[in-house]
Design a protein around this motif. Structure first.
Motif, PDB file in Angstrom:
ATOM      1  N   HIS A  60       0.593  -0.870   0.222  1.00  0.00           N
ATOM      2  CA  HIS A  60      -0.289  -0.235  -0.023  1.00  0.00           C
ATOM      3  C   HIS A  60       0.550   1.286   0.135  1.00  0.00           C
ATOM      4  O   HIS A  60       1.662   0.785   0.475  1.00  0.00           O
ATOM      5  N   PRO A  61       0.337   1.887  -0.466  1.00  0.00           N
ATOM      6  CA  PRO A  61       0.775   3.343  -0.323  1.00  0.00           C
ATOM      7  C   PRO A  61       1.155   4.414   0.814  1.00  0.00           C
ATOM      8  O   PRO A  61       2.202   5.089   0.794  1.00  0.00           O
ATOM      9  N   ARG A  62       0.410   4.048   1.699  1.00  0.00           N
ATOM     10  CA  ARG A  62       0.697   4.019   2.564  1.00  0.00           C
ATOM     11  C   ARG A  62       1.562   3.263   3.902  1.00  0.00           C
ATOM     12  O   ARG A  62       0.914   2.077   4.078  1.00  0.00           O
ATOM     13  N   MET A  63       2.338   4.605   4.451  1.00  0.00           N
ATOM     14  CA  MET A  63       3.435   3.629   5.562  1.00  0.00           C
ATOM     15  C   MET A  63       2.125   2.847   6.647  1.00  0.00           C
ATOM     16  O   MET A  63       2.523   2.093   6.908  1.00  0.00           O
ATOM     17  N   ASP A  64       1.229   4.205   6.853  1.00  0.00           N
ATOM     18  CA  ASP A  64       0.460   3.334   8.516  1.00  0.00           C
ATOM     19  C   ASP A  64      -0.230   2.052   7.799  1.00  0.00           C
ATOM     20  O   ASP A  64      -0.608   1.931   8.910  1.00  0.00           O
ATOM     21  N   VAL A  65      -0.693   2.286   6.531  1.00  0.00           N
ATOM     22  CA  VAL A  65      -1.787   0.598   5.791  1.00  0.00           C
ATOM     23  C   VAL A  65      -0.810  -0.688   6.444  1.00  0.00           C
ATOM     24  O   VAL A  65      -0.971  -1.056   6.798  1.00  0.00           O
ATOM     25  N   ARG A  66       0.691   0.318   5.171  1.00  0.00           N
ATOM     26  CA  ARG A  66       1.606  -1.126   5.317  1.00  0.00           C
ATOM     27  C   ARG A  66       2.230  -1.802   7.019  1.00  0.00           C
ATOM     28  O   ARG A  66       2.125  -3.413   6.698  1.00  0.00           O
ATOM     29  N   VAL A  67       2.074  -0.441   7.668  1.00  0.00           N
ATOM     30  CA  VAL A  67       2.723  -1.085   9.696  1.00  0.00           C
ATOM     31  C   VAL A  67       1.569  -1.566  10.094  1.00  0.00           C
ATOM     32  O   VAL A  67       1.482  -2.693  10.337  1.00  0.00           O
ATOM     33  N   LYS A  68      -0.009  -1.246   9.068  1.00  0.00           N
ATOM     34  CA  LYS A  68      -1.039  -1.691  10.579  1.00  0.00           C
ATOM     35  C   LYS A  68      -1.425  -3.367   9.741  1.00  0.00           C
ATOM     36  O   LYS A  68      -0.976  -3.994  10.740  1.00  0.00           O
ATOM     37  N   ALA A  69      -1.455  -3.377   8.530  1.00  0.00           N
ATOM     38  CA  ALA A  69      -1.375  -4.495   8.313  1.00  0.00           C
ATOM     39  C   ALA A  69      -0.213  -5.606   8.540  1.00  0.00           C
ATOM     40  O   ALA A  69      -0.135  -6.814   9.154  1.00  0.00           O
ATOM     41  N   ALA A  70       0.773  -5.233   8.580  1.00  0.00           N
ATOM     42  CA  ALA A  70       1.897  -5.704   8.662  1.00  0.00           C
ATOM     43  C   ALA A  70       2.010  -6.662  10.726  1.00  0.00           C
ATOM     44  O   ALA A  70       2.312  -7.909  10.650  1.00  0.00           O
ATOM     45  N   ALA A  71       1.527  -5.431  11.060  1.00  0.00           N
ATOM     46  CA  ALA A  71       1.675  -6.036  13.139  1.00  0.00           C
ATOM     47  C   ALA A  71       1.085  -6.716  12.580  1.00  0.00           C
ATOM     48  O   ALA A  71       0.831  -7.577  14.097  1.00  0.00           O
ATOM     49  N   TYR A  72      -0.200  -7.067  11.604  1.00  0.00           N
ATOM     50  CA  TYR A  72      -1.596  -7.719  12.502  1.00  0.00           C
ATOM     51  C   TYR A  72      -0.977  -9.686  11.669  1.00  0.00           C
ATOM     52  O   TYR A  72      -1.912 -10.128  12.346  1.00  0.00           O
ATOM     53  N   LEU A  73      -0.245  -9.076  10.980  1.00  0.00           N
ATOM     54  CA  LEU A  73       0.448 -10.506  10.095  1.00  0.00           C
ATOM     55  C   LEU A  73       1.201 -11.046  10.922  1.00  0.00           C
ATOM     56  O   LEU A  73       2.395 -12.290   9.977  1.00  0.00           O
ATOM     57  N   LEU A  74       2.107 -10.818  11.359  1.00  0.00           N
ATOM     58  CA  LEU A  74       3.191 -11.470  12.223  1.00  0.00           C
ATOM     59  C   LEU A  74       3.502 -12.553  12.396  1.00  0.00           C
ATOM     60  O   LEU A  74       4.634 -13.087  11.895  1.00  0.00           O
ATOM     61  N   ARG A  75       2.409 -13.059  12.868  1.00  0.00           N
ATOM     62  CA  ARG A  75       2.201 -14.486  13.558  1.00  0.00           C
ATOM     63  C   ARG A  75       2.033 -15.314  12.130  1.00  0.00           C
ATOM     64  O   ARG A  75       2.172 -16.732  11.993  1.00  0.00           O
ATOM     65  N   TYR A  76       1.927 -14.787  10.827  1.00  0.00           N
ATOM     66  CA  TYR A  76       1.497 -15.675   9.634  1.00  0.00           C
ATOM     67  C   TYR A  76       1.868 -15.489   8.291  1.00  0.00           C
ATOM     68  O   TYR A  76       2.472 -16.001   7.929  1.00  0.00           O
TER      69      TYR A  76
END
Length: 116
Positions: A60-76
């Motif tokens: 995603h072009p926005r860092m906040d969206v990338r970071v939030k998605a990454a935060a929720y997908l760390l386990r997977y």
């Protein structure tokens, strides 16, 4: 609701919450947080397919969206998510600080955004 719409709802509301924070409107920001959390819960209910759909936000072009998605997908999607968080954490500001905190929580074993 299909997976693409849920991913879009997640992204739109993460971005909107960030914008509200910058504008000092925490009440409205909290409403957006509830919406992206709801979208995540619905994506998670779809199991691996829902999580794979959410991983599409890693570019995603926005860092906040990338970071939030990454935060929720760390386990997977550990390797991909960590790379996004590490890249963001190298910068300065609120979102990089959040990325660094997520990584710290992960390393300390206290991360629990998607327990299973």
């Amino acid at each position: 609701m299909n997976l693409d719409r849920l991913v879009e709802e997640f992204a739109v509301n993460v971005a909107a919450q960030t914008d509200c924070i910058w504008n000092g409107d925490s009440k409205k920001g909290n409403r957006h947080a509830k919406r992206y959390l709801s979208a995540f819960d619905k994506l998670r209910a779809h199991g691996a397919a829902g999580r794979a759909a959410l991983a599409g936000l890693f570019v995603h072009p926005r860092m906040d969206v990338r970071v939030k998605a990454a935060a929720y997908l760390l386990r997977y999607r550990t390797d991909d998510a960590k790379k996004i968080l590490e890249d963001a954490a190298k910068r300065e500001g609120m979102i990089p600080f959040i990325a660094a905190q997520v990584l710290r929580n992960w390393e300390e074993g206290v991360w629990n955004l998607d327990p299973e």
